[in-house]
Design an enzyme around this catalytic site. Structure first.
Site, PDB file in Angstrom:
ATOM      1  N   ASP A  63       8.268 -14.659   0.895  1.00  0.00           N
ATOM      2  CA  ASP A  63       8.230 -13.300   0.350  1.00  0.00           C
ATOM      3  C   ASP A  63       7.245 -13.292  -0.809  1.00  0.00           C
ATOM      4  OD1 ASP A  63       8.684 -10.869  -0.892  1.00  0.00           O
ATOM      5  OD2 ASP A  63      10.862 -10.945  -0.660  1.00  0.00           O
ATOM      6  N   TYR A 156       1.469   4.424  -2.579  1.00  0.00           N
ATOM      7  CA  TYR A 156       0.544   3.657  -1.745  1.00  0.00           C
ATOM      8  C   TYR A 156      -0.901   3.823  -2.227  1.00  0.00           C
ATOM      9  CZ  TYR A 156      -1.520   1.643   2.483  1.00  0.00           C
ATOM     10  OH  TYR A 156      -2.228   0.857   3.374  1.00  0.00           O
ATOM     11  N   LYS A 160      -3.339   0.718  -3.556  1.00  0.00           N
ATOM     12  CA  LYS A 160      -4.594   0.312  -2.931  1.00  0.00           C
ATOM     13  C   LYS A 160      -5.785   0.511  -3.864  1.00  0.00           C
ATOM     14  CE  LYS A 160      -2.814  -1.245   0.816  1.00  0.00           C
ATOM     15  NZ  LYS A 160      -2.826  -2.708   1.079  1.00  0.00           N
TER      16      LYS A 160
END
Length: 253
Positions: A63, A156, A160
């Site tokens: 992980d 998101y 990014k």
């Protein structure tokens, strides 16, 4: 120039989607590949297919939100194949919602995997390369949503955008050691994880507005990946390759 013979590659998020494709392509071009993700059953299938095709692959469950797990993955890679000199940071998640409805956990979980997880793996790889006095290539998988915004994706998009800027800063830190850091920013590509949205009414409307009139095929990412992984890009660091058939330069989103 594009050969990866003698190289050791680690791909996070290799259990499906882009990561699975990247692991397969790197192995096909000669790299020994360490497939990393949380789902061991899926990883074993990916590694098994690579081995059946004549490649060399190792499945490691880890992980990226856990630094000890990340270090363990690199330990296993070194024990099996040697120092990792190609890292593809592909592990990532999405959790769509308007900011009015998005929970704190939805935001922090995306940032921890997409940004902090990427940083952990990049640092671990870089430290080991410097200790081994070896050059290397780190490839961070971003998105055109780091360049352009989409509604209901504040977590998101932020993650990014952070990946793109982090890539440039890491490139400055590591270029003196011969370690190159670049990013790929794909547009919309069809995978098992994205098909639900791409096939939806909203997704089909988005496709109709694309300059190419279609979504990308995974094999269209192979060339950019091999460029950044190989010595063909020996003078590239801090670069972002946008692979979206002019989507991000269009005013129609």
């Amino acid at each position: 120039m594009f050969s990866l013979e003698g190289r050791v590659a680690m791909v996070s998020g290799a259990s499906s989607g882009l990561g699975e494709r990247f692991a397969t392509v790197l192995a096909e071009h000669g790299a020994k590949v360490v497939c990393v993700a949380r789902r061991m059953d899926a990883l074993l299938e990916v590694a098994g297919r690579i081995s059946e095709s004549g490649g060399q692959a190792l499945a490691v469950s880890a992980d990226v939100t856990d630094q000890e797990a990340v270090a363990m993955a690199f330990d296993k890679a070194e024990a099996e194949f040697g120092t990792v000199d190609i890292l593809v940071n592909c592990a990532g998640i999405q959790s769509m919602a308007s900011v009015l409805d998005m929970s704190d956990e939805q935001f922090t979980s995306v940032m921890d995997i997409n940004v902090s997880g990427l940083w952990r793996a990049a640092k671990e790889c870089a430290v080991r390369l410097v200790d081994a006095k070896k050059p290397g290539s780190i490839i961070n998988i971003a998105s055109i949503l780091g360049l352009q915004a989409r509604a209901e994706s504040s977590n998101y998009c932020a993650s990014k955008a952070a990946v793109l800027h982090m890539t440039k800063s890491l490139a400055l830190d590591l270029m003196p050691y011969g370690i190159r850091v670049n990013a790929m920013a794909p547009g919309y590509f069809e995978t098992k994880l994205t098909s639900w949205w791409l096939e939806s009414e909203e997704g089909q409307l988005a496709k109709s507005r694309l300059p190419a009139g279609r979504f990308g095929n995974l094999e269209e990412l192979d060339g950019p990946l091999l460029l950044l992984a190989s010595d063909a890009s020996s003078y590239m660091s801090g670069s972002v390759l946008t692979i979206d058939a002019a989507h991000s330069v269009s005013i129609l989103q």
